[in-house]
Scaffold this motif. Sequence first.
Motif, PDB file in Angstrom:
ATOM      1  N   MET A 203       0.816  -1.214   0.000  1.00 51.90           N
ATOM      2  CA  MET A 203       0.000   0.000   0.000  1.00 51.90           C
ATOM      3  C   MET A 203       0.851   1.265   0.000  1.00 51.90           C
ATOM      4  N   VAL A 204       1.956   1.283   0.719  1.00 48.94           N
ATOM      5  CA  VAL A 204       2.795   2.486   0.785  1.00 48.94           C
ATOM      6  C   VAL A 204       3.416   2.817  -0.576  1.00 48.94           C
ATOM      7  N   PRO A 205       4.048   1.864  -1.282  1.00 49.34           N
ATOM      8  CA  PRO A 205       4.545   2.194  -2.624  1.00 49.34           C
ATOM      9  C   PRO A 205       3.440   2.644  -3.583  1.00 49.34           C
ATOM     10  N   LEU A 206       2.274   2.001  -3.530  1.00 53.35           N
ATOM     11  CA  LEU A 206       1.164   2.413  -4.394  1.00 53.35           C
ATOM     12  C   LEU A 206       0.731   3.844  -4.093  1.00 53.35           C
ATOM     13  N   THR A 207       0.674   4.193  -2.811  1.00 50.66           N
ATOM     14  CA  THR A 207       0.269   5.542  -2.428  1.00 50.66           C
ATOM     15  C   THR A 207       1.262   6.579  -2.933  1.00 50.66           C
ATOM     16  N   PHE A 208       2.545   6.293  -2.794  1.00 48.34           N
ATOM     17  CA  PHE A 208       3.565   7.246  -3.240  1.00 48.34           C
ATOM     18  C   PHE A 208       3.556   7.397  -4.762  1.00 48.34           C
ATOM     19  N   TYR A 209       3.328   6.294  -5.475  1.00 51.70           N
ATOM     20  CA  TYR A 209       3.293   6.422  -6.927  1.00 51.70           C
ATOM     21  C   TYR A 209       2.026   7.153  -7.370  1.00 51.70           C
ATOM     22  N   LEU A 210       0.938   6.965  -6.646  1.00 55.94           N
ATOM     23  CA  LEU A 210      -0.293   7.707  -6.924  1.00 55.94           C
ATOM     24  C   LEU A 210      -0.045   9.208  -6.745  1.00 55.94           C
ATOM     25  N   LEU A 211       0.661   9.580  -5.684  1.00 54.34           N
ATOM     26  CA  LEU A 211       0.990  10.988  -5.446  1.00 54.34           C
ATOM     27  C   LEU A 211       1.873  11.536  -6.553  1.00 54.34           C
ATOM     28  N   TYR A 212       2.850  10.750  -6.971  1.00 51.04           N
ATOM     29  CA  TYR A 212       3.753  11.202  -8.028  1.00 51.04           C
ATOM     30  C   TYR A 212       2.984  11.414  -9.334  1.00 51.04           C
ATOM     31  N   CYS A 213       2.086  10.507  -9.668  1.00 48.38           N
ATOM     32  CA  CYS A 213       1.264  10.667 -10.872  1.00 48.38           C
ATOM     33  C   CYS A 213       0.365  11.891 -10.752  1.00 48.38           C
ATOM     34  N   PHE A 214      -0.154  12.141  -9.550  1.00 47.77           N
ATOM     35  CA  PHE A 214      -1.007  13.311  -9.343  1.00 47.77           C
ATOM     36  C   PHE A 214      -0.212  14.598  -9.529  1.00 47.77           C
ATOM     37  N   MET A 215       1.027  14.609  -9.028  1.00 50.78           N
ATOM     38  CA  MET A 215       1.873  15.795  -9.190  1.00 50.78           C
ATOM     39  C   MET A 215       2.128  16.121 -10.662  1.00 50.78           C
ATOM     40  N   ARG A 216       2.164  15.079 -11.473  1.00 44.86           N
ATOM     41  CA  ARG A 216       2.464  15.272 -12.895  1.00 44.86           C
ATOM     42  C   ARG A 216       1.237  14.988 -13.762  1.00 44.86           C
ATOM     43  N   SER A 217       0.065  15.231 -13.200  1.00 44.07           N
ATOM     44  CA  SER A 217      -1.177  14.920 -13.911  1.00 44.07           C
ATOM     45  C   SER A 217      -1.395  15.804 -15.131  1.00 44.07           C
ATOM     46  N   SER A 218      -0.622  16.877 -15.283  1.00 42.61           N
ATOM     47  CA  SER A 218      -0.729  17.699 -16.489  1.00 42.61           C
ATOM     48  C   SER A 218      -0.198  16.966 -17.715  1.00 42.61           C
ATOM     49  N   GLU A 219       0.578  15.884 -17.491  1.00 38.65           N
ATOM     50  CA  GLU A 219       1.074  15.055 -18.582  1.00 38.65           C
ATOM     51  C   GLU A 219       0.139  13.864 -18.759  1.00 38.65           C
ATOM     52  N   LYS A 220      -0.238  13.604 -19.993  1.00 41.35           N
ATOM     53  CA  LYS A 220      -1.246  12.579 -20.268  1.00 41.35           C
ATOM     54  C   LYS A 220      -0.841  11.200 -19.759  1.00 41.35           C
ATOM     55  N   ALA A 221       0.436  10.851 -19.913  1.00 45.71           N
ATOM     56  CA  ALA A 221       0.881   9.516 -19.490  1.00 45.71           C
ATOM     57  C   ALA A 221       0.620   9.301 -18.010  1.00 45.71           C
ATOM     58  N   PHE A 222       0.932  10.304 -17.183  1.00 45.74           N
ATOM     59  CA  PHE A 222       0.741  10.176 -15.734  1.00 45.74           C
ATOM     60  C   PHE A 222      -0.730  10.330 -15.362  1.00 45.74           C
ATOM     61  N   LEU A 223      -1.465  11.090 -16.137  1.00 49.45           N
ATOM     62  CA  LEU A 223      -2.899  11.210 -15.897  1.00 49.45           C
ATOM     63  C   LEU A 223      -3.583   9.853 -16.061  1.00 49.45           C
ATOM     64  N   TYR A 224      -3.250   9.137 -17.114  1.00 43.53           N
ATOM     65  CA  TYR A 224      -3.843   7.821 -17.350  1.00 43.53           C
ATOM     66  C   TYR A 224      -3.403   6.819 -16.275  1.00 43.53           C
ATOM     67  N   GLN A 225      -2.143   6.914 -15.841  1.00 42.88           N
ATOM     68  CA  GLN A 225      -1.673   6.020 -14.782  1.00 42.88           C
ATOM     69  C   GLN A 225      -2.409   6.291 -13.477  1.00 42.88           C
ATOM     70  N   PHE A 226      -2.685   7.553 -13.186  1.00 43.21           N
ATOM     71  CA  PHE A 226      -3.448   7.887 -11.981  1.00 43.21           C
ATOM     72  C   PHE A 226      -4.829   7.254 -12.034  1.00 43.21           C
ATOM     73  N   ILE A 227      -5.472   7.316 -13.186  1.00 42.83           N
ATOM     74  CA  ILE A 227      -6.816   6.755 -13.331  1.00 42.83           C
ATOM     75  C   ILE A 227      -6.792   5.240 -13.098  1.00 42.83           C
ATOM     76  N   VAL A 228      -5.778   4.577 -13.638  1.00 44.79           N
ATOM     77  CA  VAL A 228      -5.651   3.128 -13.432  1.00 44.79           C
ATOM     78  C   VAL A 228      -5.444   2.817 -11.954  1.00 44.79           C
ATOM     79  N   LEU A 229      -4.535   3.563 -11.307  1.00 43.69           N
ATOM     80  CA  LEU A 229      -4.265   3.343  -9.886  1.00 43.69           C
ATOM     81  C   LEU A 229      -5.483   3.644  -9.022  1.00 43.69           C
ATOM     82  N   ALA A 230      -6.323   4.566  -9.476  1.00 40.52           N
ATOM     83  CA  ALA A 230      -7.532   4.891  -8.719  1.00 40.52           C
ATOM     84  C   ALA A 230      -8.450   3.681  -8.594  1.00 40.52           C
ATOM     85  N   PHE A 231      -8.411   2.781  -9.571  1.00 41.00           N
ATOM     86  CA  PHE A 231      -9.191   1.551  -9.491  1.00 41.00           C
ATOM     87  C   PHE A 231      -8.480   0.490  -8.648  1.00 41.00           C
TER      88      PHE A 231
END
Length: 529
Positions: A172-200
């Motif tokens: 859970m801790v690595p997933l949470t940190f990667y979710l935060l990192y994707c959120f920080m870079r959500s202006s980039e499409k690649a990280f935006l899509y990764q955030f959506i996947v991690l949200a599920f």
Amino acid sequence: MRNIPLLKAFKARSALVLRKTGSRSIMNWYKKKHPWFVLGIVVLALGLRLVFAFSVPEFTGPDAYFRLRQVESILKSGLPLFIDPFSFSGRTQVFTPVYEYVLSFFVAALGPTLALKLIPNVLIVLVIPLVYLISKEITRHETVAVVTAFAAAFIPVVFSQTVNSVVIETLMVPLTFYLLYCFMRSSEKAFLYQFIVLAFVVPLVSALSFFVVLGFLVYLLLIKLEYRHQNRVELELILFFTTLVIWVEFLVYKRAFLFHGYHAIWQNIPVQILQGYFAQTSIVGAVKGIGIVPLILGTVAAYQYLFRQKSRELYLLVAFTIAATILLWLRLINLSTGLILLGSLIVVLMSLSFRDFFAYVDKTKAARFKKLFFAGFVLIMIATSVIPSLVLANQQIQRALPQKDVDALRWLENNTPRDSIVVGMVSEGEFISALARRKNIADTHFFLINNPDIVLDDIKIIYTSIFQTRALERLDKYRANYVYLSRAKQELGVDHLKYADANCFPLIYDTEVKIYEVRCHMLAAEVSP
């Protein structure tokens, strides 16, 4: 002869270009070497972890044995044990099995012992490069990010609590940190899509996803209080994630909430152990678990950027730190989990104080001693974080299930009927189920159990009573066939059953661990109609 000056000029120019190009290449190599330092830190941390983990054959704590049984069930039938025939002598389990499915994949390839000791350690060290990436994102300083990654590798509470335990935090801790990192870079499409996947994915891993929701909501509050403009993409992502978490967790834990009401928030844990399980954090405990340097520098950075400099981009980390603190203060997560989350976040915030300190040194006459300051900081980190991590890890290893218990539990498996019910302490319930393959009367999972406080009181009476009839009433209540006496020595100060005799409670296994057979029963008076 006329061409000689031209030739000399050409050679001089070529040498100049070569020097510049070589210098640029060296600088490029210097910039690219930081990821190699991070890789070295990962290898060092993982190597030390595995040395501790494989120094003992068994695991620390009941979580590993609970997941061992779930993995065995998945490999055998494709499904975990939602209907558990051994826990509380038969009951329904409520949990999300994603972690168990991940482990089962590796257990099938590597075997149970190797996989359950290796994979959790591999997962948790993934936090190190993630901390490096997040620190680099917020500080824009490679060296500071590397030092922060080193600090993240040796947070005492994280290192010790996950080195020989198969706990959900390792995923859970690595997933949470990667979710935060994707959120920080959500202006980039690649990280935006990764955030959506991690949200599920995140809500299916653990109910700790509510911690992530709280962190995002605190972030929105901080932004609203300080800035009028709210980033529309961020707002939509947070609302999407929050809605998804609430929906998924409601589906998973609906029955538990209907059964227990608001007590489900505290996992229906009995009052007798609730105080210790959701303990309040003391200053000494926080310093010991997180490390004095990260705690001080991280707290200073949180204060500095929340109340003085007010950096919007750092509010996210501050918000999650506040969320972890709130959950600890309200006792909504246990102490170990809270300190793991809090320590990991504070280490990232520490990078800001570390960067600001050396930026200040550069402006003073002490700039020539910068390397000395840097070396001193690393030595202090080794003394206050690395060494305590190793010491605490060694203490955790000493708490692993001892061989004497393993031998006794294996004896139970080989010498008792398969439908036997064994009395043990709550902390021993998973051991009885996983190693002895027998039913227990209580373990550490309390969802969908009526009156667990009464069960714990009955167990205490069985071990401590001096009256045989009083103990027999409780033993008959749970149809118990054997009494397993091991941890009761430490937890209750009991080294034998005072009411036991050769006729009703013969001692059938007598080493440091004792096993009594229950041969007598209370006579129930038959009332004629």
